[in-house]
Design an enzyme around this catalytic site. Sequence first.
Site, PDB file in Angstrom:
ATOM      1  N   TYR A  59      35.139 -88.916 -81.430  1.00  0.00           N
ATOM      2  CA  TYR A  59      34.369 -88.398 -80.240  1.00  0.00           C
ATOM      3  C   TYR A  59      34.787 -87.894 -78.737  1.00  0.00           C
ATOM      4  O   TYR A  59      33.991 -87.357 -78.405  1.00  0.00           O
ATOM      5  CB  TYR A  59      33.542 -89.727 -79.850  1.00  0.00           C
ATOM      6  CG  TYR A  59      32.551 -90.019 -81.047  1.00  0.00           C
ATOM      7  CD1 TYR A  59      31.212 -89.554 -81.202  1.00  0.00           C
ATOM      8  CD2 TYR A  59      32.883 -91.010 -81.898  1.00  0.00           C
ATOM      9  CE1 TYR A  59      30.357 -89.669 -82.336  1.00  0.00           C
ATOM     10  CE2 TYR A  59      32.044 -91.261 -82.958  1.00  0.00           C
ATOM     11  CZ  TYR A  59      31.009 -90.802 -83.170  1.00  0.00           C
ATOM     12  OH  TYR A  59      30.005 -91.108 -84.211  1.00  0.00           O
ATOM     13  N   PHE A  89      26.525-101.957 -80.793  1.00  0.00           N
ATOM     14  CA  PHE A  89      24.985-101.325 -81.151  1.00  0.00           C
ATOM     15  C   PHE A  89      24.920-100.106 -81.969  1.00  0.00           C
ATOM     16  O   PHE A  89      26.171 -99.493 -82.362  1.00  0.00           O
ATOM     17  CB  PHE A  89      24.384-101.249 -79.829  1.00  0.00           C
ATOM     18  CG  PHE A  89      25.086-100.159 -78.861  1.00  0.00           C
ATOM     19  CD1 PHE A  89      25.059 -98.682 -79.253  1.00  0.00           C
ATOM     20  CD2 PHE A  89      25.800-100.608 -77.754  1.00  0.00           C
ATOM     21  CE1 PHE A  89      25.840 -97.810 -78.258  1.00  0.00           C
ATOM     22  CE2 PHE A  89      26.757 -99.749 -76.918  1.00  0.00           C
ATOM     23  CZ  PHE A  89      26.610 -98.497 -77.333  1.00  0.00           C
TER      24      PHE A  89
END
Length: 402
Positions: free
Chosen positions: A123, A402
Site C-alpha cells: 500500500y 476491519f
Amino acid sequence: MTLTLRTLTADELAPFQRVVNSAFLLDSAEDRLERWRGLFEPERHRGVFDGDELIGGGGIQTRDITLPGAGPHPVAAVTGVAVLPGHRRRGVLTRVMRAQLHGLHEEGREAIAALWASEAAIYPRFGYGLAAEFTRLEIPRGARFHPGASVGEDRVREVPREEAMPFARAVYEDVRPGRTGWLSRTDAAWDHQFADAEHDRDGLTAYRFALHPEGYAVYRVKPDWQERGPRNELHLREIAARTDEAYAALYRYLLDLDMVGELKSYTAADDPVVHLLEDSRLALRGRSDSLWVRVVDVDRALAQRRYGSDVDVVLEVADGFCPWNAGRWRFAVKDGVATVQRVDDAPDVVLDVQALGAAYLGGTKLTTLARAQRVSEVTEGALKALSHAFSGDREPHCPEVF
C-alpha cells in the site's frame, strides 16, 4: 478481455466474499457471509470484472476514528481488498485504489482513509503510510505490580456474554473519544469483532467476559496441560476501562487466574501494564504494524486533528497518485488548531503523502522519517518544530482488524 470496474450491488455480497476468501486462502462459511452482510455497504464497494466474472475489488466501511486531541472524525475504513489468484499483475488493485481515493476526493467525503495491510509492501505505492503499531505482549501468571500500584476495592467478576456485551459497549463508547486510533462500531461491527463460532476460535475456548464497575476484559483460553500441571495460555482480546485503577484491577485479575501459565495479547505500543509491573522484563514485547493511513485531501485532513505546539511552515508535498495534493501548503498551528492554504512560497520541509499519512496520528515522528530519508528539511529548525507539533500524548492504537 477488457477489464471493467463498477460499484457492486447488494446481491453481489456472496461472489465478493468468495473472491476475498480465495485471495486470503480462507474456507467459506455461511455464518461468516451473514455476518458480513451487516458490514457490507454495496454502494461503497467496487468490483473489477473480466467479462462477467468478478475477479477483484475492495470496499469501505463508514466509520469514525479518534484523532489526536480532536475526538472522532470520519474515516474511510478500507476493507476486503482482494484479487483472485490467476488474475494478479493485471492492474486490478491499482484500479480499485484509484477509484476509492479519487471517489472520496470528488465526493468530498472522508479526508483520510485507513486500512490494515496483509503485506506491508503493497500500500505505500498508493500513498498509505505506517501510522500505528501494536505490541505482541506476553506476561507470566502472577507477575507482581510495583508497590505503589492501586487496584481499588471493587471486585472483578465474570458474567455471561449477554450480560457483558451491553456494559462493554457502554464503556467502549465512553473511552473511545480519548483513544487515538479507536473506531466507532455499529451493531454489525460489534457482532463481527466478537464472533464466537467454532471456526472463529482457532483452537481456543469461547470468549470469557470479566467486568469491573468501570471496565471490561474479553479473553479466550488455549488449553495446555503439562506433566507438572496446567500452563494454559490466556489470550486477551480486548480490555478497556474508564479509570487507570480499573485498568490495573482488570489486569491484576487476569494475571492471578489459576491454571494459567501466561497472558498473551495484541495491545497498544504504550500499554501501561508494562510499567505497572515490579519487574518490567517479565513483559516480553514485539512490535508490528497495524493502521496504515492515507491522506485523501491535505488541506481538509490536516485541519481536522489538533496539534501539540504552534508552528508555521511551508510543506512541499509529492503525491503522484492523487495529484490534487501535490504542491506547496502553508501549515500554521495556533493553540492547537491548524490552517492549511495552498501557496507558492519556498518550502521549509519537503515530503511525500506517504510520510504525511505515517505522521498523521502522532505515532510516527517526522524526524524519524527524515533519518529514513523520507522527509527533507530545507529551513533549519523547521522539521523539529513540525515533528513536535504532530506528536501525540499517547501512541495511536486500533484494537480491531476491519
